[in-house]
Design a protein around this motif. Structure first.
Motif, PDB file in Angstrom:
ATOM      1  N   GLU A  73       0.834  -1.210   0.000  1.00  0.00           N
ATOM      2  CA  GLU A  73       0.000   0.000   0.000  1.00  0.00           C
ATOM      3  C   GLU A  73       0.865   1.255   0.000  1.00  0.00           C
ATOM      4  O   GLU A  73       0.558   2.227  -0.694  1.00  0.00           O
ATOM      5  N   ARG A  77       0.957   4.285  -2.853  1.00  0.00           N
ATOM      6  CA  ARG A  77       0.638   5.670  -2.508  1.00  0.00           C
ATOM      7  C   ARG A  77       1.803   6.635  -2.716  1.00  0.00           C
ATOM      8  O   ARG A  77       1.574   7.826  -2.946  1.00  0.00           O
ATOM      9  N   PHE A  78       3.007   6.153  -2.520  1.00  0.00           N
ATOM     10  CA  PHE A  78       4.178   7.032  -2.514  1.00  0.00           C
ATOM     11  C   PHE A  78       5.195   6.540  -3.535  1.00  0.00           C
ATOM     12  O   PHE A  78       5.263   5.351  -3.828  1.00  0.00           O
ATOM     13  N   GLN A 110       8.785  11.894  -0.075  1.00  0.00           N
ATOM     14  CA  GLN A 110       8.122  10.607  -0.261  1.00  0.00           C
ATOM     15  C   GLN A 110       8.623   9.583   0.761  1.00  0.00           C
ATOM     16  O   GLN A 110       7.845   8.780   1.275  1.00  0.00           O
ATOM     17  N   PHE A 117       3.580   6.608   7.214  1.00  0.00           N
ATOM     18  CA  PHE A 117       2.401   5.836   6.831  1.00  0.00           C
ATOM     19  C   PHE A 117       2.526   4.385   7.296  1.00  0.00           C
ATOM     20  O   PHE A 117       1.614   3.839   7.920  1.00  0.00           O
ATOM     21  N   TRP A 154      -4.671   9.049   7.025  1.00  0.00           N
ATOM     22  CA  TRP A 154      -4.256   8.426   5.753  1.00  0.00           C
ATOM     23  C   TRP A 154      -5.449   7.796   5.033  1.00  0.00           C
ATOM     24  O   TRP A 154      -5.297   7.170   4.000  1.00  0.00           O
TER      25      TRP A 154
END
Length: 161
Positions: A73, A77-78, A110, A117, A154
């Motif tokens: 994940e 996302r990054f 990032q 995260f 998030w």
């Protein structure tokens, strides 16, 4: 990319060696962000007394899969190049390292975001159970509202809620 992304172990870890391994052979790495969690002598709330030591338990197989999904994940996302999570289990003393999250990226923003995260995700969704030992006895620690709030920012729904 580092082949071993997730390790659950009883022994300590070498942060420097893990960072070197994560960066090895990747000339595109411009930033590495890391988080190291350690055992502290007080739990937030403080009502249970001074923590003397703690124990962490997990569900083998399930825990590794859950953390692998967290890293997947984070990569979705990054813009990160690689990530590594080491989490200790078993008895731990005050001051010992518990968890390591290391993320590499071309750029620091990032890497920082992905590291935070993953750590927020770990605190709310990884199947670990923590028992604290104090002079008053041992007790299992419930999830904290602040961890759930961090996951929500998030867009994650904490499974421990």
């Amino acid at each position: 990319m580092n082949a071993a992304r997730v390790t659950i172990q009883t022994g300590d870890f070498d942060v420097s060696a893990e960072i070197v391994a994560l960066r090895a052979g990747d000339g595109g790495v411009g930033a590495v962000a890391s988080f190291i969690g350690t055992v502290r002598d007080r739990n937030e709330g403080g009502g249970a007394g001074v923590v003397q030591r703690m124990e962490l338990e997990h569900y083998p197989g399930m825990t590794e899969r859950a953390i692998e999904a967290m890293i997947d994940e984070a990569q979705a996302r990054f813009d990160i190049r690689a990530a590594r999570v080491i989490h200790r289990v078993g008895p731990l003393e005050i001051g010992e390292q518990i968890v390591l999250v290391v993320v590499s990226s071309a750029h620091r923003g990032q890497a920082f975001q992905a590291c935070e995260f993953i750590m927020d995700y770990l605190k709310t969704d990884a199947p670990f159970w923590k028992k604290e030992h104090t002079a008053e006895g041992a007790h299992w620690v419930d999830a904290r509202v602040s961890d759930d709030a961090a996951a929500r920012r998030w867009g994650l729904k904490a499974s421990n809620a």
